[in-house]
Design a protein around this motif. Structure first.
Motif, PDB file in Angstrom:
ATOM      1  N   SER A 144      54.379   0.511  13.651  1.00 34.52           N
ATOM      2  CA  SER A 144      52.946  -0.467  13.632  1.00 34.52           C
ATOM      3  C   SER A 144      53.698  -1.843  14.253  1.00 34.52           C
ATOM      4  O   SER A 144      54.748  -2.341  13.698  1.00 34.52           O
ATOM      5  CB  SER A 144      52.318  -0.735  12.520  1.00 34.52           C
ATOM      6  OG  SER A 144      51.838   0.542  12.118  1.00 34.52           O
ATOM      7  N   VAL A 145      53.069  -2.485  15.154  1.00 32.83           N
ATOM      8  CA  VAL A 145      53.530  -3.990  15.487  1.00 32.83           C
ATOM      9  C   VAL A 145      52.749  -4.961  15.636  1.00 32.83           C
ATOM     10  O   VAL A 145      51.464  -4.656  16.039  1.00 32.83           O
ATOM     11  CB  VAL A 145      53.927  -3.579  17.074  1.00 32.83           C
ATOM     12  CG1 VAL A 145      54.860  -5.029  17.325  1.00 32.83           C
ATOM     13  CG2 VAL A 145      55.242  -2.724  17.111  1.00 32.83           C
ATOM     14  N   SER A 146      52.886  -5.957  15.029  1.00 27.98           N
ATOM     15  CA  SER A 146      51.825  -7.181  15.113  1.00 27.98           C
ATOM     16  C   SER A 146      52.563  -8.312  15.421  1.00 27.98           C
ATOM     17  O   SER A 146      53.702  -8.460  15.587  1.00 27.98           O
ATOM     18  CB  SER A 146      51.547  -7.451  13.601  1.00 27.98           C
ATOM     19  OG  SER A 146      52.603  -7.963  12.548  1.00 27.98           O
ATOM     20  N   GLU A 147      51.832  -9.297  16.164  1.00 31.46           N
ATOM     21  CA  GLU A 147      52.219 -10.572  16.710  1.00 31.46           C
ATOM     22  C   GLU A 147      51.862 -11.645  15.888  1.00 31.46           C
ATOM     23  O   GLU A 147      50.713 -11.812  15.383  1.00 31.46           O
ATOM     24  CB  GLU A 147      51.753 -10.766  18.144  1.00 31.46           C
ATOM     25  CG  GLU A 147      52.181 -11.804  18.977  1.00 31.46           C
ATOM     26  CD  GLU A 147      51.486 -11.839  20.310  1.00 31.46           C
ATOM     27  OE1 GLU A 147      51.665 -12.791  21.081  1.00 31.46           O
ATOM     28  OE2 GLU A 147      50.629 -11.096  20.750  1.00 31.46           O
ATOM     29  N   PHE A 148      52.725 -12.757  16.114  1.00 24.26           N
ATOM     30  CA  PHE A 148      52.243 -13.990  15.147  1.00 24.26           C
ATOM     31  C   PHE A 148      53.057 -15.185  16.045  1.00 24.26           C
ATOM     32  O   PHE A 148      54.101 -15.027  16.724  1.00 24.26           O
ATOM     33  CB  PHE A 148      52.860 -13.844  13.634  1.00 24.26           C
ATOM     34  CG  PHE A 148      54.454 -14.007  13.506  1.00 24.26           C
ATOM     35  CD1 PHE A 148      55.043 -14.799  13.306  1.00 24.26           C
ATOM     36  CD2 PHE A 148      54.977 -12.646  13.705  1.00 24.26           C
ATOM     37  CE1 PHE A 148      56.649 -14.889  13.018  1.00 24.26           C
ATOM     38  CE2 PHE A 148      56.326 -12.601  13.403  1.00 24.26           C
ATOM     39  CZ  PHE A 148      57.117 -13.446  13.169  1.00 24.26           C
ATOM     40  N   VAL A 149      52.789 -16.295  15.762  1.00 24.10           N
ATOM     41  CA  VAL A 149      53.279 -17.474  16.472  1.00 24.10           C
ATOM     42  C   VAL A 149      53.838 -18.375  15.246  1.00 24.10           C
ATOM     43  O   VAL A 149      53.087 -18.904  14.376  1.00 24.10           O
ATOM     44  CB  VAL A 149      52.329 -18.151  17.383  1.00 24.10           C
ATOM     45  CG1 VAL A 149      52.738 -19.414  18.063  1.00 24.10           C
ATOM     46  CG2 VAL A 149      51.631 -17.274  18.272  1.00 24.10           C
ATOM     47  N   ILE A 150      54.992 -18.995  15.619  1.00 19.30           N
ATOM     48  CA  ILE A 150      55.638 -20.164  15.107  1.00 19.30           C
ATOM     49  C   ILE A 150      56.218 -21.285  15.719  1.00 19.30           C
ATOM     50  O   ILE A 150      57.018 -20.548  16.637  1.00 19.30           O
ATOM     51  CB  ILE A 150      56.922 -19.459  13.856  1.00 19.30           C
ATOM     52  CG1 ILE A 150      56.368 -18.365  12.933  1.00 19.30           C
ATOM     53  CG2 ILE A 150      57.597 -20.436  13.335  1.00 19.30           C
ATOM     54  CD1 ILE A 150      57.407 -17.790  11.965  1.00 19.30           C
ATOM     55  N   ASP A 151      55.790 -22.238  15.441  1.00 16.33           N
ATOM     56  CA  ASP A 151      56.430 -23.623  16.258  1.00 16.33           C
ATOM     57  C   ASP A 151      56.112 -23.147  17.710  1.00 16.33           C
ATOM     58  O   ASP A 151      56.634 -23.556  18.409  1.00 16.33           O
ATOM     59  CB  ASP A 151      57.783 -23.916  16.352  1.00 16.33           C
ATOM     60  CG  ASP A 151      57.986 -24.151  14.798  1.00 16.33           C
ATOM     61  OD1 ASP A 151      57.188 -24.649  13.903  1.00 16.33           O
ATOM     62  OD2 ASP A 151      59.192 -23.665  14.104  1.00 16.33           O
TER      63      ASP A 151
END
Length: 375
Positions: A144-151
């Motif tokens: 399972s792969v999820s995406e997120f954004v930091i800075d």
């Protein structure tokens, strides 16, 4: 000048203050701001991070964080257990090192296509793939792969679960179901509450001539007319009270074309923990055995008749001789009356023994006496 310091409140508690001081000539300007809420938020955040780290570090599943170039930024200890690498061997390397060919060679292309606006292959979807250990061995995983954004930077978190045991269990279950389905004996599973079939195998279809769909709409009494609904309860009572593990009964199944099929049925009550209870019926077609029994009975009856007919004549003749027969004939040929009586006494037991076809007569026909089929 910026600094923080604690000051005691009038009521005695300490208050953290953030100070900014400015000197203008001989004048000193200072401004203070209460940062209690900020400090509490930082403490709470640190506590949550610690808790989250504990959860990730103790997770059974392998968890990795990668950047848009596929480079591993962080990984939990389960990666070591699952893949055989040390964490310092994985962190900083491309995640494709954990994949076998041809996925290893294709991975960067998949990632570039997705970050360029293409459709996801795994991200946000999840799928079963094959992973590779440090020693080169492969094993199935659920990814399972999820995406997120930091800075402003995109990153991905991947979770991998080893499903080797599940695959083995699925293969064993498939093999069991195939064996169950293909066996020649008819197998039925009955719901105890509704007394309806909830499973039938191909053997049941072949034995009775009905389709699976038709049988699943039936009850045991629909295929065994001699078995009334009120008879089923007493039949399975020893199974329900635990006094018997299996109940065996001989009955007749009615084929779709109206033909009677003699069967020997073994009934079991199965109630696994956490699963619905059910009755399992295994019915074996005993038509050949029933036909053999019928032929044996006919043969014994025929042999008995053939033995009885001459013995009846012999018994009648012996009776005539014992009664004296025609006057004077015995004396002329058989000697004295005493000799004739002695011969008759010797002949009677043999005549009586062979006149009983159910016992000694059956032995003379080649069958052991006193034996029947034991169930």
């Amino acid at each position: 000048v910026d600094f923080e310091a604690r000051f005691r409140h009038r009521d005695g508690h300490w208050v953290p203050l953030s100070w900014r001081a400015v000197v203008a000539g001989e004048t000193f300007f200072a401004a203070a701001r209460d940062v209690s809420d900020y400090r509490r938020a930082l403490t709470d955040l640190a506590r949550k991070r610690s808790r989250l780290k504990s959860i990730i570090d103790t997770a059974v599943d392998a968890i990795l964080t990668i950047d848009i170039r596929g480079r591993v930024e962080d990984a939990n200890p389960a990666v070591e257990t699952l893949f055989g690498y040390r964490l310092d061997e994985v962190v900083g390397q491309n995640v494709r090192m954990l994949m076998p060919s041809p996925d290893r060679e294709r991975h960067d292309g998949y990632l570039n296509a997705y970050t360029g606006g293409g459709a996801p292959k795994v991200i946000g979807i999840g799928r079963e793939v094959v992973a590779q250990r440090k020693d080169g061995s492969t094993f199935p995983v659920e990814l399972s792969v999820s995406e997120f954004v930091i800075d402003g930077e995109r990153r991905f978190t991947g979770m991998l679960r080893d499903i080797s045991d599940r695959r083995r269990a699925d293969a064993e279950l498939l093999q069991f179901r195939s064996s169950l389905s293909q066996t020649r004996d008819a197998i039925f599973i009955v719901d105890p509450a509704r007394l309806r079939f909830v499973y039938v195998n191909h053997g049941a279809e072949g034995q009775l001539g009905y389709s699976k769909e038709e049988l699943l709409a039936m009850a045991p009494q629909d295929i065994a007319p001699a078995l009334r609904p009120e008879d089923f309860g007493p039949l399975v009572a020893p199974l329900l009270d635990g006094s018997r593990d299996v109940v065996t009964v001989e009955t007749v199944h009615r084929h779709r074309n109206g033909r009677d099929v003699p069967v020997e049925t073994a009934i079991q009550y199965v109630a696994p923990l956490g699963e619905p209870a059910r009755f399992v019926l295994i019915a074996r077609d005993v038509s050949e055995r029933a036909e053999a029994d019928r032929l044996k009975r006919e043969f014994i009856s025929t042999v008995s008749h053939e033995l009885r007919t001459p013995l009846t004549s012999i018994r009648g003749a012996l009776g005539l001789v014992a009664g004296g027969g025609p006057r004077g004939s015995a004396r002329g040929r058989g000697g004295g009356r005493g000799d004739r009586s002695q011969q008759l006494r010797a002949a009677r037991p043999a005549r009586q023994r062979h006149a009983r076809p159910g016992k000694d007569g059956r032995r003379e026909a080649g069958f052991p006496a006193g034996r029947g089929r034991r169930r």
